[in-house]
Design an enzyme around this catalytic site. Structure first.
Site, short mmCIF file in Angstrom:
data_model
loop_
_atom_site.label_atom_id
_atom_site.label_comp_id
_atom_site.label_asym_id
_atom_site.label_seq_id
_atom_site.Cartn_x
_atom_site.Cartn_y
_atom_site.Cartn_z
N PRO A 158 0.79 -1.25 0.00
CA PRO A 158 0.00 0.00 0.00
C PRO A 158 0.82 1.29 0.00
O PRO A 158 0.26 2.37 -0.17
CB PRO A 158 -0.82 -0.07 1.31
CG PRO A 158 -0.56 -1.39 1.91
CD PRO A 158 0.64 -1.98 1.26
N GLU A 159 2.13 1.20 0.21
CA GLU A 159 2.90 2.45 0.33
C GLU A 159 2.89 3.24 -0.97
O GLU A 159 2.94 2.67 -2.06
CB GLU A 159 4.36 2.16 0.72
CG GLU A 159 4.52 1.49 2.08
CD GLU A 159 4.01 2.31 3.25
OE1 GLU A 159 3.65 3.49 3.05
OE2 GLU A 159 3.95 1.76 4.37
N GLY A 160 2.88 4.55 -0.84
CA GLY A 160 2.80 5.43 -2.00
C GLY A 160 4.16 5.70 -2.63
O GLY A 160 5.21 5.30 -2.10
N PHE A 161 4.11 6.42 -3.73
CA PHE A 161 5.30 6.67 -4.55
C PHE A 161 6.43 7.35 -3.77
O PHE A 161 7.59 6.96 -3.86
CB PHE A 161 4.88 7.56 -5.73
CG PHE A 161 5.94 7.73 -6.77
CD1 PHE A 161 6.14 6.77 -7.74
CD2 PHE A 161 6.74 8.86 -6.79
CE1 PHE A 161 7.12 6.92 -8.71
CE2 PHE A 161 7.72 9.03 -7.76
CZ PHE A 161 7.91 8.06 -8.72
N ASN A 162 6.08 8.37 -3.01
CA ASN A 162 7.14 9.19 -2.42
C ASN A 162 7.74 8.59 -1.17
O ASN A 162 8.88 8.90 -0.83
CB ASN A 162 6.63 10.62 -2.23
CG ASN A 162 6.54 11.31 -3.58
OD1 ASN A 162 7.54 11.55 -4.23
ND2 ASN A 162 5.31 11.57 -4.05
N HIS A 180 0.39 22.52 -3.12
CA HIS A 180 0.08 21.09 -3.26
C HIS A 180 -1.12 20.82 -2.37
O HIS A 180 -1.02 20.85 -1.14
CB HIS A 180 1.26 20.19 -2.83
CG HIS A 180 0.85 18.75 -2.80
ND1 HIS A 180 1.14 17.91 -1.75
CD2 HIS A 180 0.13 18.00 -3.68
CE1 HIS A 180 0.63 16.71 -1.99
NE2 HIS A 180 0.01 16.75 -3.15
N ARG A 232 -3.39 18.24 -1.27
CA ARG A 232 -3.63 16.79 -1.17
C ARG A 232 -5.04 16.58 -0.65
O ARG A 232 -5.42 17.16 0.38
CB ARG A 232 -2.59 16.20 -0.22
CG ARG A 232 -2.63 14.71 -0.02
CD ARG A 232 -2.03 13.95 -1.19
NE ARG A 232 -1.67 12.61 -0.80
CZ ARG A 232 -2.52 11.59 -0.76
NH1 ARG A 232 -3.78 11.75 -1.14
NH2 ARG A 232 -2.11 10.40 -0.37
N THR A 239 4.15 13.15 1.97
CA THR A 239 5.50 12.94 1.44
C THR A 239 5.62 13.54 0.04
O THR A 239 6.72 13.87 -0.38
CB THR A 239 5.87 11.44 1.40
OG1 THR A 239 4.86 10.72 0.71
CG2 THR A 239 6.03 10.86 2.78
#
Ligand code: GFB
Length: 417
Positions: free
Chosen positions: A41-45, A277, A279, A375
């Protein structure tokens, strides 16, 4: 932390010959490969951050033996919502591999397969936390192979090999698999790996490994080597020129081609626009107190635009179009833009590439406002630090509703050159 390649017995006095060591050096002269994967599940950054921990480690390992880090292809991440096919994407789509390689010996998995063929990885270690990591209330580095905390996603087949996800490569298997409880920094894992003679090893859940050191010169070298792919940079350059009246010369953000020639300093001005940004999506329920409502975002932007005497705002966001339009109409007396990829462009650079183009645009803005604890925002802040913006223009976050526009602002992680 100092460690010895393969065996503690390797340290000999100059002029002395240790036969154990000679034996070892024959073995370690052959290339060795570290594969890794991250909690799905971890995101790109966050994944970029895990990369840095391992890049610093493999650089250390490669001082003593021919180690290489094999970069895990990007799977379709949870946040990549468009319908274009985006499985097994190479790092070269997003990053400049030559730049990465100027810091540490790394290669895309596809390159490994081309050069060495798809085969079996000798050993998989599933990293896991100790159940009592901080029980004694102090940080103690330790590791031990033992019982798996959870059912492993690798299955022992009849032919004695382990099958598993392996980045979606069906004919890739492992000869051995073990769970490794681990509490420590990257060089501790390096020491553990260097003590064995395994040539192909994979660590799953590599996010368990901590940074060897956070924020020092080497950390920032690893970070600076993460230049984006030229294709993505060009797209951002074009958008900045055509829509935002921004160029590196005018913005004082010209950088040497080679990150190793960067010198630091704080002269960057940035293009004549503010970037936010914003989010949304899972942050709305994950961090409801810190994520402001749309009218509040508009109000905060209006305040900063007026103070900075800017008329243009670039919005990087994962929000649905109608939320963007809501901000646009609330700020109808300003120019509010975002980056919209054409269908062809999306096919070419995928959701991850679009997000990076937005990050590049934000990193060149005169003033940046991020989202608390994202992140995605952190990586923009780092990019601005590398380019030499004044910290006041970088370390800013939107404030949640009810905070009257004053809230905890991000920590200032200043670049070290
Ligand atoms: O990058 P990331 O780890 O940052 O994950 P957070 C957010 C992803 O959402 C990005 C998309 O990699 C993009 O794919 N995204 C977010 C955006 N903001 C933007 C944007 O401005 N423009 C575009 N184009 N895409 C963490 C996640 O996200 O949030 C964790 O890593 C978890 O898995 C947590 O979901 C709540 O730190 O913001």
């Amino acid at each position: 932390m100092e460690f010895c390649e393969s065996s503690e017995f390797c340290s000999v006095n100059p002029g002395e010959v240790n036969n154990d060591c000679l034996e070892t050096s024959k073995i370690t002269a052959r290339p060795r490969f570290l594969f890794y994967d991250v909690n799905p599940p971890e995101g790109f950054n966050l994944r970029r951050d895990v990369y840095m921990r391992l890049a610093v480690m493999i650089r250390k390992l490669s001082e003593k033996a021919d180690w290489h880090l094999v970069l895990p292809p990007w799977p379709k991440l949870y946040h990549w919502r468009s319908r274009v096919s985006q499985e097994r994407l190479p790092w070269s789509l997003f990053f400049d591999l030559e730049s990465l390689q100027a810091f540490a010996p790394v290669m895309d998995l596809q390159q490994y397969i081309t050069e060495y063929g798809v085969s079996s990885i000798e050993q998989v270690y599933i990293l896991q936390h100790f159940k009592d990591d901080w029980a004694a209330g102090r940080f103690e580095e330790k590791q031990s192979i033992g019982i798996c905390n959870e059912t492993p996603p690798y299955v022992l087949e009849e032919d004695g090999r382990f099958s598993g996800y392996f980045w979606g490569f069906k004919n890739l298997t492992a000869s051995n698999m073990a769970c490794l409880s681990f509490h420590g920094r990257a060089f501790q894992l390096a020491k553990f790996l260097s003590e064995s003679q395994i040539r192909t090893v994979m660590v799953d859940h590599a996010e368990v490994v901590l940074h060897e050191s956070y924020g020092d010169k080497e950390y920032w070298q690893a970070r600076r080597s993460m230049r984006f792919s030229k294709k993505l940079v060009e797209k951002a350059v074009k958008f900045r020129q055509q829509v935002l009246n921004s160029s590196d010369e005018a913005d004082k953000t010209v950088r040497p081609e080679d990150w190793r020639k960067e010198k630091g300093g704080r002269t960057a001005l940035g293009g004549p626009y503010l970037c936010v940004h914003m989010r949304r999506r899972d942050f709305l329920w994950g961090r409801p107190k810190e994520v402001p409502s749309l009218p509040s975002v508009a109000q905060q932007l209006r305040y900063h635009l007026s103070k900075l005497q800017l008329n243009v705002v670039f919005i990087a966001t994962d929000a649905p179009d109608k939320e963007f339009q809501e901000i646009q109409s609330a700020l109808s007396d300003y120019t509010v833009v975002k980056y919209i990829a054409s269908e062809d462009e999306l096919l070419e650079i995928k959701d991850g590439g679009v997000a990076i183009v937005e990050q590049i645009i934000c990193s060149h803005a005169r003033f940046f406002i991020g989202t608390y604890e994202s992140t995605f925002s952190f990586r923009i802040q780092e990019e601005r630090e590398i380019m030499g913006f004044k910290p006041d223009t970088t370390f800013n976050s939107l404030c949640g509703d009810g905070s009257n526009g004053s809230c905890k602002q991000p920590s200032r992680w200043l670049a070290v050159f």
